[in-house]
Write an enzyme that holds these catalytic residues in place. Structure first.
Site, PDB file in Angstrom:
ATOM      1  N   CYS A   1       3.529  -4.480   6.674  1.00  0.00           N
ATOM      2  CA  CYS A   1       3.098  -4.176   5.308  1.00  0.00           C
ATOM      3  C   CYS A   1       4.267  -3.688   4.458  1.00  0.00           C
ATOM      4  O   CYS A   1       5.347  -3.407   4.959  1.00  0.00           O
ATOM      5  CB  CYS A   1       1.990  -3.126   5.326  1.00  0.00           C
TER       6      CYS A   1
ATOM      7  N   HIS B 215       0.837  -1.202   0.000  1.00  0.00           N
ATOM      8  CA  HIS B 215       0.000   0.000   0.000  1.00  0.00           C
ATOM      9  C   HIS B 215       0.867   1.245   0.000  1.00  0.00           C
ATOM     10  O   HIS B 215       2.069   1.182   0.272  1.00  0.00           O
ATOM     11  CB  HIS B 215      -0.992   0.006   1.181  1.00  0.00           C
TER      12      HIS B 215
END
Length: 150
Positions: free
Chosen positions: A125, A114
């Site tokens: 992430c 992301h």
């Protein structure tokens, strides 16, 4: 600059050689390295934790990248392995960390590619610049293979 040297090198190759008419084109070493990713041909996205780079691929050929990334900080490491894209959200808000995660492409439980800081490590992430996050989001489909290597 890498792009300028590559452009200059290609511009200096005779047209027949550049088109590959009977003779192989030899690219500068930098361009060859950028064209290769350390993942299997089956991967649609490749992430190299040691070099902090990611690529998009099709049948083993790099279609985009390498792009810089940041990933999990100590205690929140991004695990290596082979995964599948499970879901995507253009506008996602992490409830656990109360943080926006634009262009989220989830591939390992709560771990996703992301848009995020390229200066700070994450809670597992993979942070990408906005343009790269948008490209990963537009390209990757649910079920596509993501390979994470060390």
């Amino acid at each position: 600059m890498r792009v300028r040297r590559l452009t200059t090198a290609i511009a200096s190759v005779p047209l027949g050689l550049a088109l590959g008419l009977g003779t192989a084109v030899v690219m500068p070493q930098e361009a060859q390295a950028a064209a290769n990713a350390p993942c299997a041909k089956t991967a649609k996205a490749c992430l190299d934790l040691s070099s902090n780079q990611a690529w998009l691929m099709s049948n083993g050929t790099v279609t985009y990248g390498p792009v810089p990334v940041t990933h999990g900080k100590p205690g929140w490491e991004t695990p290596p392995g082979t995964f599948k894209v499970t879901r995507k959200y253009r506008h996602y808000q992490s409830k656990q960390f109360d943080a926006p995660m634009p262009y989220s492409v989830f591939f390992n439980g709560g771990i996703a590619f992301h848009q995020g800081s390229l200066r700070e490590k994450s809670h597992g992430c993979v942070h990408l610049a906005k343009s790269a996050a948008a490209k990963f989001f537009a390209t990757l489909k649910v079920g596509d293979q993501v390979q994470v290597v060390t």
